[in-house]
Motif scaffolding. Structure first.
Motif, PDB file in Angstrom:
ATOM      1  N   ALA A 100      -6.946  -3.734  -3.119  1.00  0.00           N
ATOM      2  CA  ALA A 100      -6.503  -4.742  -4.132  1.00  0.00           C
ATOM      3  C   ALA A 100      -5.191  -5.143  -3.915  1.00  0.00           C
ATOM      4  O   ALA A 100      -4.093  -5.131  -3.988  1.00  0.00           O
ATOM      5  N   SER A 101      -5.177  -2.938  -4.489  1.00  0.00           N
ATOM      6  CA  SER A 101      -3.436  -2.965  -4.935  1.00  0.00           C
ATOM      7  C   SER A 101      -3.100  -3.533  -3.271  1.00  0.00           C
ATOM      8  O   SER A 101      -1.285  -3.889  -3.427  1.00  0.00           O
ATOM      9  N   GLY A 102      -3.326  -2.795  -2.498  1.00  0.00           N
ATOM     10  CA  GLY A 102      -2.764  -3.189  -0.925  1.00  0.00           C
ATOM     11  C   GLY A 102      -2.072  -5.130  -0.725  1.00  0.00           C
ATOM     12  O   GLY A 102      -1.081  -5.017  -0.623  1.00  0.00           O
ATOM     13  N   LEU A 202      -4.519 -15.586  -6.935  1.00  0.00           N
ATOM     14  CA  LEU A 202      -5.375 -15.453  -8.115  1.00  0.00           C
ATOM     15  C   LEU A 202      -6.269 -14.009  -7.072  1.00  0.00           C
ATOM     16  O   LEU A 202      -6.676 -14.291  -6.752  1.00  0.00           O
ATOM     17  N   ASP A 203      -6.680 -13.688  -8.898  1.00  0.00           N
ATOM     18  CA  ASP A 203      -7.196 -12.057  -7.840  1.00  0.00           C
ATOM     19  C   ASP A 203      -8.381 -12.201  -8.208  1.00  0.00           C
ATOM     20  O   ASP A 203      -8.890 -12.731  -9.750  1.00  0.00           O
ATOM     21  N   GLU A 204      -9.338 -12.184  -7.171  1.00  0.00           N
ATOM     22  CA  GLU A 204     -10.750 -12.502  -7.367  1.00  0.00           C
ATOM     23  C   GLU A 204     -11.901 -11.190  -7.347  1.00  0.00           C
ATOM     24  O   GLU A 204     -12.860 -10.589  -6.707  1.00  0.00           O
ATOM     25  N   ASN A 229      -8.698  -9.893  -2.775  1.00  0.00           N
ATOM     26  CA  ASN A 229     -10.119  -9.600  -3.169  1.00  0.00           C
ATOM     27  C   ASN A 229      -9.760  -7.544  -2.880  1.00  0.00           C
ATOM     28  O   ASN A 229      -9.441  -7.249  -1.807  1.00  0.00           O
ATOM     29  N   SER A 230     -11.654  -6.851  -3.147  1.00  0.00           N
ATOM     30  CA  SER A 230     -11.217  -5.601  -2.411  1.00  0.00           C
ATOM     31  C   SER A 230     -12.983  -5.410  -2.848  1.00  0.00           C
ATOM     32  O   SER A 230     -14.039  -5.578  -3.274  1.00  0.00           O
ATOM     33  N   PHE A 231     -12.589  -4.001  -2.032  1.00  0.00           N
ATOM     34  CA  PHE A 231     -14.461  -3.411  -1.941  1.00  0.00           C
ATOM     35  C   PHE A 231     -14.349  -2.634  -2.503  1.00  0.00           C
ATOM     36  O   PHE A 231     -15.855  -1.609  -2.874  1.00  0.00           O
TER      37      PHE A 231
HETATM   38  C1  PLP Z   1      -7.521  -6.884 -11.819  1.00  0.00           C
HETATM   39  C2  PLP Z   1      -7.611  -6.005 -10.948  1.00  0.00           C
HETATM   40  N1  PLP Z   1      -6.536  -5.839  -9.292  1.00  0.00           N
HETATM   41  C3  PLP Z   1      -6.718  -5.039  -8.432  1.00  0.00           C
HETATM   42  C4  PLP Z   1      -6.673  -3.410  -9.167  1.00  0.00           C
HETATM   43  C5  PLP Z   1      -6.959  -2.711  -7.823  1.00  0.00           C
HETATM   44  O1  PLP Z   1      -8.573  -2.430  -6.965  1.00  0.00           O
HETATM   45  P1  PLP Z   1      -7.838  -1.773  -6.040  1.00  0.00           P
HETATM   46  O2  PLP Z   1      -7.475  -1.356  -4.864  1.00  0.00           O
HETATM   47  O3  PLP Z   1      -8.598  -0.317  -6.376  1.00  0.00           O
HETATM   48  O4  PLP Z   1      -8.820  -2.589  -4.350  1.00  0.00           O
HETATM   49  C6  PLP Z   1      -7.262  -3.393  -9.934  1.00  0.00           C
HETATM   50  C7  PLP Z   1      -8.289  -1.982 -10.585  1.00  0.00           C
HETATM   51  O5  PLP Z   1      -8.955  -2.568 -11.345  1.00  0.00           O
HETATM   52  C8  PLP Z   1      -8.078  -4.210 -10.808  1.00  0.00           C
HETATM   53  O6  PLP Z   1      -8.562  -4.281 -12.008  1.00  0.00           O
END
Ligand code: PLP
Length: 388
Positions: A100-102, A202-204, A229-231
Motif C-alpha cells: 500500500a506504501s507504493g 480511500l485506503d482500505e 489496498n495491500s497483501f
Molecule cells: C493505513 C495504512 N496504509 C498503508 C500502510 C502501508 O502498508 P504496506 O505498504 O505494508 O502495504 C499501512 C501500514 O501499516 C497502514 O497502516
C-alpha cells in the motif's frame, strides 16, 4: 559532503519504526520485549502460498512482470472485491503495487501538483505526510475526535476546504484508531468532495479485518474514488511488498506511466504466489485468523478498562486500539519510553499520528498472540502504579 534535500528535514519520522528499533536493541541485550508497537500480523503466509512461491521460483517465473501486474492476480483481486465487498469492478481497473506504501505514493504522485493541498484527519497514518510532501503538495490535518470516530466528516471537510485543496485521504478502518467511517458519512463526504471537483483516496488496507458485521468497499458508493489496498494486513504478507490500487479504468494508464519507470513492476514471484491467497484453503485460514484478532481485541478492551486506560471509541476493525493514557501521563513519548525500558512492552506514542492527540493517546497493536497479550496486561498492571 552530501547535502540532503530540504524535504528530508520536512519529512516526518515514523516513530513506530523507531520504537521497533529500540525494542530490537533491548532484545539483543537479552530482554524479553512484548511487541505491541508495529502494525504487523504475527501470522505469516499460509503454507499453500509459500508452496506456490516455491513452485513459481522453480519454474523461473522471476523476471519483470508487466507494470500493471500479472493479469491472473488482477482478475483474482477484482473477483475478491466483487464477491466479498459488494463492488462491480473489472480487473482492468487494478494496478499491482509494492505494498500500500507504493500505492499511496503513486496515487499522490499521479494526482497532486506543486502547491496543492490534501486534507487528512488528525490522527492519521504518518507515512502519508511524506508521500504528499514528495509530490510537492502540502498536508492539512484536521483534528477529529471521538464524536466522529476520529474520522473526517463532510462538515469538517467543507469547513476546511480552501483555494488550493484538491482532495482528501482517509483510511477506513483507520490506523491508529481501528475505527471506520460510517457508510452514511462517507456518502456525504464523497458528495461534497465531488461538488468541489476534488478527489477521494480511500485506503482500505484493513478491509476484511472488520469485526462488527458485514462491510462493503467505498467503491459501492462511488466508482470514481481511488482505492488503496495491500497483501500486508488481512493476508499477513507484510514483507512480500504487494498492494494494489483500484481506479477508474481511464485513470489507470496515468498511474501505469509513472509506475513503469519508478518501480518497473511489483515483486513478480510474490505476485504469482499471491494468487494462492484466494484458494478455499487459504481463505479458511484467513477467516480463522480474523476470529483470533477479534478475540484479542475483546480481551484487551475489557482489561484496559479495568486498568483505567480508557478507549474513547471501540475499534471496529484493523488490529489497533487507541488508548487514553491521561490518567497516568501527559507525555506519550515519555510514557512509551518508560513502558519499553521498565516493563518490556513496545507500544507507539500518540505523537506519531499528528499533533491533536499527541500526548493524550498511545496506539496498541494486538497483532500478537493472546498469551503475550496476557503477559503484557500483567506487566502493565505492575508498571502503571509506578508512574503516577
Ligand atoms: C493505513 C495504512 N496504509 C498503508 C500502510 C502501508 O502498508 P504496506 O505498504 O505494508 O502495504 C499501512 C501500514 O501499516 C497502514 O497502516
Amino acid at each position: 559532503m552530501l547535502k540532503p534535500a530540504a524535504r528530508i528535514e520536512q519529512a516526518v519520522t515514523f516513530q513506530a519504526m523507531e520504537v521497533t528499533k529500540q525494542a530490537q536493541t533491548l532484545r539483543e541485550q537479552g530482554r524479553d520485549i512484548i511487541s505491541l508497537g508495529i502494525g504487523e500480523p504475527d501470522f505469516t503466509a499460509p503454507q499453500i502460498v509459500v508452496d506456490t512461491l516455491n513452485k513459481a521460483s522453480a519454474a523461473g517465473l522471476s523476471g519483470y512482470s508487466p507494470a500493471l501486474g500479472i493479469t491472473p492476480l488482477r482478475i483474482c483481486l477484482a473477483d475478491y472485491y466483487n464477491k466479498e465487498f459488494g463492488t462491480n469492478i473489472s480487473y482492468e481497473q487494478i494496478i499491482i503495487t509494492t505494498g500500500a506504501s507504493g500505492a499511496l505514493s503513486l496515487a499522490c504522485l499521479s494526482l497532486l501538483n506543486h502547491g496543492d493541498e490534501l486534507l487528512m484527519p488528525d490522527p492519521y497514518y504518518p507515512a502519508n505526510f511524506n508521500f504528499i510532501l514528495c509530490s510537492g503538495a502540502t498536508t492539512k490535518l484536521i483534528p477529529c475526535g471521538p464524536e466522529e470516530r476520529f474520522q473526517l466528516s463532510a462538515e469538517k471537510i467543507a469547513a476546511n476546504w480552501g483555494a488550493n485543496t484538491r482532495g482528501i485521504l482517509i483510511a477506513s478502518p483507520s490506523n491508529p484508531t481501528g475505527t471506520s467511517v460510517t457508510p452514511e458519512e462517507l456518502r456525504k463526504i464523497i458528495d461534497f468532495v465531488k461538488s468541489k471537483d476534488g478527489f477521494v483516496i480511500l485506503d482500505e488496507i484493513y478491509l476484511g479485518l472488520n469485526y462488527e458485521g458485514e462491510v462493503k468497499s467505498g467503491l459501492t458508493l462511488d466508482k470514481d474514488i481511488l482505492v488503496i489496498n495491500s497483501f500486508s494486513k488481512f493476508f499477513n504478507m507484510t514483507g512480500w511488498r504487494l498492494g494494489w490500487i483500484i481506479a477508474p479504468k481511464d485513470f489507470i494508464p496515468h498511474i501505469e506511466k509513472l509506475s513503469s519507470s519508478l518501480n518497473i513492476c511489483a515483486p513478480t514471484l510474490a505476485q504469482h504466489a499471491a494468487i494462492a491467497c484466494f484458494s478455499d484453503e487459504a481463505m479458511q485460514i484467513y477467516r480463522e485468523r480474523k476470529q483470533a484478532f477479534k478475540e484479542r481485541r475483546d480481551y484487551l478492551l475489557t482489561e484496559l478498562a479495568r486498568l483505567n486506560l480508557p478507549v474513547p471509541v471501540k475499534p471496529d476493525g484493523a488490529f489497533y486500539i487507541y488508548v487514553d493514557i491521561s490518567h497516568y501521563s501527559d507525555n506519550s513519548m515519555d510514557f512509551c519510553h518508560r513502558l519499553l525500558n521498565e516493563a518490556g512492552i513496545a507500544v507507539t506514542p500518540g505523537v506519531d499520528f499528528g499533533p491533536a492527540w499527541a500526548n493524550k493517546m498511545i496506539r496498541i497493536s494486538y497483532a500478537t498472540a493472546i498469551d503475550r497479550l496476557k503477559e503484557a496486561i500483567a506487566r502493565l498492571e505492575k508498571f502503571l502504579p509506578t508512574i503516577k
